[in-house]
Design a protein around this motif. Structure first.
Motif: not given
Length: 305
Positions: A109-112, A191-195
């Motif tokens: 998640f952090c990398r995305e 943020v949701v999409i990244g998760a």
């Protein structure tokens, strides 16, 4: 076989394989898109927790797993004891294995988020070279014949409007499209999409990851539509979306008002059905609590001496 692994295994199968298909086919998700996004999040969290708990029980020696709940009772305030016995019952390698499982999606998640931020920065640099700021629209206007309205979310969020969109959209339609994009920014949908994308990278091929990857972006678009409809008429927003249906934004870090989901969203907007019965929220949260408590309670019952 360590029978203590059965409850988290059953939970992982239900949340990762069975429930996603049921949720994707549910009729209420189109009426309550934000609730549907939360439901996908609960499934993902329950699946990850079940996998981590199952791995911990696999690594944990059988005799320790069998008495873990009994030792954990020492932590209860009413017993007046400390947690030293419970801590001793949990092997450090078992905890490390569970922590590693939980750390994988967090690291992804952090990398995305960092990767998406770099893509948006490159895109924003290009916009500064070719675009101009329109203070009235509070957006960046880009000379391009294809009608498109999209946003680059994040800390330095901005909305982009092409001259093609300004030529074919009325003032009310353009305002509706801008409200849609501001809803994406205010809701921090990136943020949701990244998760979702991080979960898909770690659990690639899992039905939960595959269906969430297709359903959550659609639900976020519907949620942004709902927020825009608070200030504009349904036919105005539907017409604006139809006018930009063919728009293609190559940067996947951006949210475009048009796109492949436009037909579904226009039909939903013009359907004029309500946002779903309030009981849906109660049922959802009851199910969420059950997803979290059921494997824990069942496991504790199985490992009691």
């Amino acid at each position: 076989m360590n029978h203590h692994v059965l409850p988290p295994l059953i939970t992982a199968v239900c949340t990762g394989l069975l429930c996603p298909g049921l949720l994707a086919r549910a009729r209420w998700v189109g009426q309550a898109p934000r609730l549907a996004v939360a439901a996908w999040g609960v499934l993902a969290a329950a699946f990850t927790a079940a996998v981590a708990f199952g791995v911990m029980l696999l690594v944990l020696p059988y005799e320790h797993a069998h008495g873990m709940a009994h030792h954990a009772a020492a932590c209860l305030p009413r017993d007046g004891q400390d947690c030293s016995m419970a801590a001793a019952a949990v092997d450090r390698w078992a905890l490390a294995a569970a922590a590693a499982v939980l750390a994988l999606p967090v690291a992804a998640f952090c990398r995305e988020l960092l990767s998406a931020r770099r893509r948006r920065a490159r895109h924003a640099h290009g916009l500064r070279l070719i675009g101009r700021t329109d203070t009235g629209l509070r957006a960046t206007v880009v000379p391009h014949g294809e009608p498109a309205v999209y946003c680059l979310p994040g800390r330095s969020a901005q909305i982009v409007v092409t001259t093609g969109a300004m030529d074919i959209l009325s003032a009310a339609q353009l305002a509706a499209a801008l409200r849609h994009e501001r809803a994406h920014i205010a809701g921090r949908h990136h943020v949701v999409i990244g998760a979702v994308e991080a979960f898909g990278r770690i659990f690639r091929g899992l039905p939960l990851a595959r269906l969430a990857g297709s359903q959550v972006p659609l639900m976020l678009e519907m949620a942004a539509d709902d927020r825009a409809l608070r200030h504009c008429a349904r036919d105005v927003l539907a017409t604006a979306l139809y006018s930009m249906a063919a728009a293609r934004v190559t940067d996947r870090s951006a949210f475009a008002a048009g796109g492949p989901s436009v037909a579904i969203r226009i039909a939903r907007i013009l359907d004029r059905r309500g946002a779903g019965h309030p009981a849906l929220k109660g049922l959802f949260w009851m199910g969420a609590v059950a997803c979290v408590m059921l494997p824990v309670a069942t496991t504790c019952c199985l490992i009691l001496p």
